[in-house]
Design a protein around this motif. Structure first.
Motif, PDB file in Angstrom:
ATOM      1  N   ASP A 352       0.828  -1.211   0.000  1.00 48.47           N
ATOM      2  CA  ASP A 352       0.000   0.000   0.000  1.00 48.47           C
ATOM      3  C   ASP A 352       0.861   1.260   0.000  1.00 48.47           C
ATOM      4  N   GLU A 353       1.926   1.249   0.821  1.00 47.68           N
ATOM      5  CA  GLU A 353       2.818   2.419   0.870  1.00 47.68           C
ATOM      6  C   GLU A 353       3.546   2.615  -0.451  1.00 47.68           C
ATOM      7  N   PHE A 354       3.962   1.509  -1.074  1.00 51.78           N
ATOM      8  CA  PHE A 354       4.646   1.619  -2.365  1.00 51.78           C
ATOM      9  C   PHE A 354       3.727   2.242  -3.415  1.00 51.78           C
ATOM     10  N   TYR A 355       2.443   1.836  -3.405  1.00 53.58           N
ATOM     11  CA  TYR A 355       1.500   2.402  -4.376  1.00 53.58           C
ATOM     12  C   TYR A 355       1.354   3.907  -4.144  1.00 53.58           C
ATOM     13  N   ARG A 356       1.265   4.299  -2.890  1.00 54.21           N
ATOM     14  CA  ARG A 356       1.132   5.730  -2.570  1.00 54.21           C
ATOM     15  C   ARG A 356       2.400   6.504  -2.970  1.00 54.21           C
ATOM     16  N   ILE A 357       3.570   5.865  -2.781  1.00 56.60           N
ATOM     17  CA  ILE A 357       4.836   6.516  -3.163  1.00 56.60           C
ATOM     18  C   ILE A 357       4.879   6.760  -4.676  1.00 56.60           C
ATOM     19  N   LEU A 358       4.281   5.844  -5.436  1.00 57.88           N
ATOM     20  CA  LEU A 358       4.279   5.973  -6.894  1.00 57.88           C
ATOM     21  C   LEU A 358       3.265   6.999  -7.402  1.00 57.88           C
ATOM     22  N   THR A 359       2.295   7.364  -6.564  1.00 57.20           N
ATOM     23  CA  THR A 359       1.206   8.215  -7.059  1.00 57.20           C
ATOM     24  C   THR A 359       1.078   9.568  -6.356  1.00 57.20           C
ATOM     25  N   GLU A 360       1.397   9.645  -5.060  1.00 49.77           N
ATOM     26  CA  GLU A 360       1.054  10.849  -4.294  1.00 49.77           C
ATOM     27  C   GLU A 360       2.104  11.963  -4.260  1.00 49.77           C
ATOM     28  N   PRO A 361       3.401  11.665  -4.011  1.00 51.66           N
ATOM     29  CA  PRO A 361       4.360  12.778  -3.838  1.00 51.66           C
ATOM     30  C   PRO A 361       4.500  13.649  -5.084  1.00 51.66           C
ATOM     31  N   GLN A 362       4.897  14.905  -4.876  1.00 49.79           N
ATOM     32  CA  GLN A 362       5.099  15.831  -6.000  1.00 49.79           C
ATOM     33  C   GLN A 362       6.224  15.351  -6.914  1.00 49.79           C
ATOM     34  N   ASN A 363       7.190  14.646  -6.322  1.00 50.01           N
ATOM     35  CA  ASN A 363       8.337  14.172  -7.106  1.00 50.01           C
ATOM     36  C   ASN A 363       8.271  12.658  -7.332  1.00 50.01           C
ATOM     37  N   ALA A 364       7.060  12.104  -7.446  1.00 49.59           N
ATOM     38  CA  ALA A 364       6.896  10.651  -7.604  1.00 49.59           C
ATOM     39  C   ALA A 364       7.672  10.143  -8.809  1.00 49.59           C
ATOM     40  N   LEU A 365       8.088   8.877  -8.737  1.00 44.44           N
ATOM     41  CA  LEU A 365       8.855   8.276  -9.837  1.00 44.44           C
ATOM     42  C   LEU A 365       8.091   8.322 -11.156  1.00 44.44           C
ATOM     43  N   THR A 366       6.788   8.113 -11.086  1.00 42.36           N
ATOM     44  CA  THR A 366       5.991   8.137 -12.322  1.00 42.36           C
ATOM     45  C   THR A 366       6.043   9.525 -12.965  1.00 42.36           C
ATOM     46  N   VAL A 367       6.000  10.561 -12.143  1.00 46.31           N
ATOM     47  CA  VAL A 367       6.081  11.939 -12.659  1.00 46.31           C
ATOM     48  C   VAL A 367       7.446  12.177 -13.302  1.00 46.31           C
ATOM     49  N   GLN A 368       8.492  11.661 -12.669  1.00 48.82           N
ATOM     50  CA  GLN A 368       9.856  11.850 -13.180  1.00 48.82           C
ATOM     51  C   GLN A 368      10.032  11.178 -14.539  1.00 48.82           C
ATOM     52  N   TYR A 369       9.574   9.923 -14.644  1.00 50.59           N
ATOM     53  CA  TYR A 369       9.744   9.194 -15.907  1.00 50.59           C
ATOM     54  C   TYR A 369       8.912   9.820 -17.028  1.00 50.59           C
ATOM     55  N   LYS A 370       7.703  10.259 -16.701  1.00 51.28           N
ATOM     56  CA  LYS A 370       6.869  10.924 -17.711  1.00 51.28           C
ATOM     57  C   LYS A 370       7.579  12.158 -18.258  1.00 51.28           C
ATOM     58  N   ALA A 371       8.140  12.955 -17.348  1.00 48.66           N
ATOM     59  CA  ALA A 371       8.812  14.193 -17.753  1.00 48.66           C
ATOM     60  C   ALA A 371      10.056  13.899 -18.585  1.00 48.66           C
ATOM     61  N   LEU A 372      10.815  12.870 -18.198  1.00 46.87           N
ATOM     62  CA  LEU A 372      12.031  12.514 -18.936  1.00 46.87           C
ATOM     63  C   LEU A 372      11.707  12.102 -20.369  1.00 46.87           C
ATOM     64  N   LEU A 373      10.691  11.256 -20.537  1.00 55.39           N
ATOM     65  CA  LEU A 373      10.360  10.760 -21.886  1.00 55.39           C
ATOM     66  C   LEU A 373       9.626  11.820 -22.710  1.00 55.39           C
ATOM     67  N   GLU A 374       8.985  12.756 -22.025  1.00 54.74           N
ATOM     68  CA  GLU A 374       8.304  13.843 -22.725  1.00 54.74           C
ATOM     69  C   GLU A 374       9.300  14.711 -23.493  1.00 54.74           C
ATOM     70  N   THR A 375      10.561  14.745 -23.015  1.00 56.43           N
ATOM     71  CA  THR A 375      11.594  15.513 -23.725  1.00 56.43           C
ATOM     72  C   THR A 375      11.854  14.941 -25.115  1.00 56.43           C
TER      73      THR A 375
END
Length: 457
Positions: A352-375
């Motif tokens: 449950d905590e891992f799912y929240r880490i992937l979705t909730e923080p402002q600097n979540a890993l999913t946000v980082q990867y999206k931004a990297l590939l968006e370049t």
């Protein structure tokens, strides 16, 4: 920080760190107590010692992140150091007092940046005037002797009267502000620091070596050198030079020393590695205990000599952290234990905590990867089921191999997205949805083969 209540501090930390409510509450109270102490009369203020904290918990649960985010939030000098870097005086290695010197250096840089921001407008004005002096060397009585490359009006300036020269100067100022001169080049004098002299000091005598090195550096000041740069770069160099002239470094050092002494935070990571059991073992245990004894006076409160003057450590807040797998806080020497009165245990992270880490923080890993590939103009999105699958796999692999907490998410996400990252330049303009099946396909071989997952994930 003075405007933030403990509840607001916890709320700010919640934006980046999932769970660990007890640890957040404890550090929030510790930080608020620092502000409360500043409101007291001086005679009582000096009597109140900081409540140092030990954070216990496995790796990757957020111990370091809590301390780092707290320091950024407070805007106070913060330095993280591994306790394993230190050795007992007499052995080859770092002296424990060096962490206070490093903290002081960070404090000076912090205050210097703030002072530069204060004088920025004035420095920009002076830099602009200095730039015009270089562009039009004869528009002022004092000629700098610097030339302007490609200025067609330069030969006529000498014959023009003062009023006409001033008019030309204002025309150039207007052209500069409109960006019409950005492509031109000028010659500018810069100070080049001479090669620093490094003094090899005896273990435990780093302070003396630092002072000798600093003294020799002052005896051989930096040389001035002419560089040919474009106008925009010259302007930035001139701003830096003018800012340095406007800032009083003695005042900066004094402000920094006060801030370090009153609000500094030292984060001692891996303190459990120097907590050897007292079983009369070999020399390694002796050295560990020696490091603790060297650490004690710094935590307790002493005066450390730095190149900016003497720094008292009485009110520096020490936050220590360790996994304590093979030792416990009671294995520390009693005197040091007494200097860390507050203790909090951070809980292990699950699905449950891992799912929240992937979705909730402002600097979540999913946000980082999206931004990297968006370049690369490649849009990716994650379905809820895909992230649940990632979280479940992270928990399973942590249980089967070694529990490295949230850091497991890095390895799994990299495994899932490595092909996309490689092919991204060739798939520009596409939009890809990563679903549960995609995650299962990418992790199938390593999840099924336990030995393989030990090496890859």
């Amino acid at each position: 920080m003075s405007n933030l209540t403990p509840r607001e501090i916890v709320s700010e930390l919640d934006k980046f760190i999932i769970g660990q409510a007890d640890a957040k509450r404890m550090v929030a109270i510790a930080m608020r107590n620092r502000w409360r102490r500043q409101q007291l009369p001086p005679e009582l203020r000096d009597e109140i010692a900081p409540k140092n904290i030990i954070m216990m918990g496995p790796t990757g649960v957020g111990k370091t992140e809590i301390a780092r985010r707290l320091a950024k939030l407070a805007g106070c000098p913060f330095f993280k150091v591994e306790a394993t870097k230190f050795t007992e005086v007499g052995y080859v290695g770092r002296d424990v007092e060096s962490m206070v010197r490093d903290l002081m250096e960070i404090g000076v840089n912090l205050v210097r940046k703030e002072e530069m921001d204060k004088v920025k407008v004035k420095a920009e004005k002076h830099a602009e005037d200095a730039l015009l002096d270089i562009l039009l060397p004869n528009s002022k009585p004092q000629s700098s002797g610097m030339g302007f490359f490609g200025a067609s009006s330069e030969p006529q300036i000498e014959e023009k009267p003062a009023a006409d020269a001033a008019s030309t100067r204002e025309k150039f100022r207007k052209m500069w502000r409109e960006g019409k001169l950005d492509g031109r080049e000028v010659e500018i004098e810069v100070t080049v620091q001479g090669g620093g002299v490094e003094i090899m000091s005896m273990p435990g005598m780093e302070g003396m070596g630092m002072q000798v090195s600093d003294m020799i550096g002052k005896m051989f000041p930096g040389k001035k050198k002419t560089r040919k740069v474009n106008i925009r770069e010259a302007y930035e160099i001139l701003i830096q030079q003018e800012s340095d002239k406007l800032i009083d470094m003695d005042n900066v050092a004094e402000l920094a020393r006060e801030r370090v002494e009153q609000t500094g935070i030292l984060f001692l990571d891996e303190i459990d590695k120097i907590a050897g059991k007292h079983d009369g073992g070999g020399s390694a245990d002796v050295s560990r205990e020696g490091v603790q004894r060297d650490l004690l006076p710094v935590v307790e409160g002493c005066v450390v000599n730095t190149k900016y003057g003497m720094v008292k450590t009485d009110h520096i807040l020490f936050i220590s952290a360790g996994a304590f797998h093979y030792s416990k806080p009671s294995d520390l020497i009693p005197e040091l234990q007494g200097r860390f009165p507050l203790r909090v245990e951070l809980s292990s992270l699950g699905k449950d905590e891992f799912y929240r880490i992937l979705t909730e923080p402002q600097n979540a890993l999913t946000v980082q990867y999206k931004a990297l590939l968006e370049t690369e103009k490649l849009s990716i999105d994650f379905s809820k089921e895909a992230l649940e699958e990632v979280a479940a796999n992270a928990q399973k692999i942590n249980e089967d191999t070694e529990n490295i907490g949230a850091r497991r998410l890095y390895t799994i996400m990299e495994r899932i997205l490595s092909d996309l990252s490689f092919d991204a330049p060739d798939r520009s303009g596409e939009t890809i949805l990563i679903d549960r099946e995609y995650v299962k396909e990418k992790l199938q071989d390593v999840v099924e083969d336990r030995d393989l997952s030990r090496y890859i994930l």
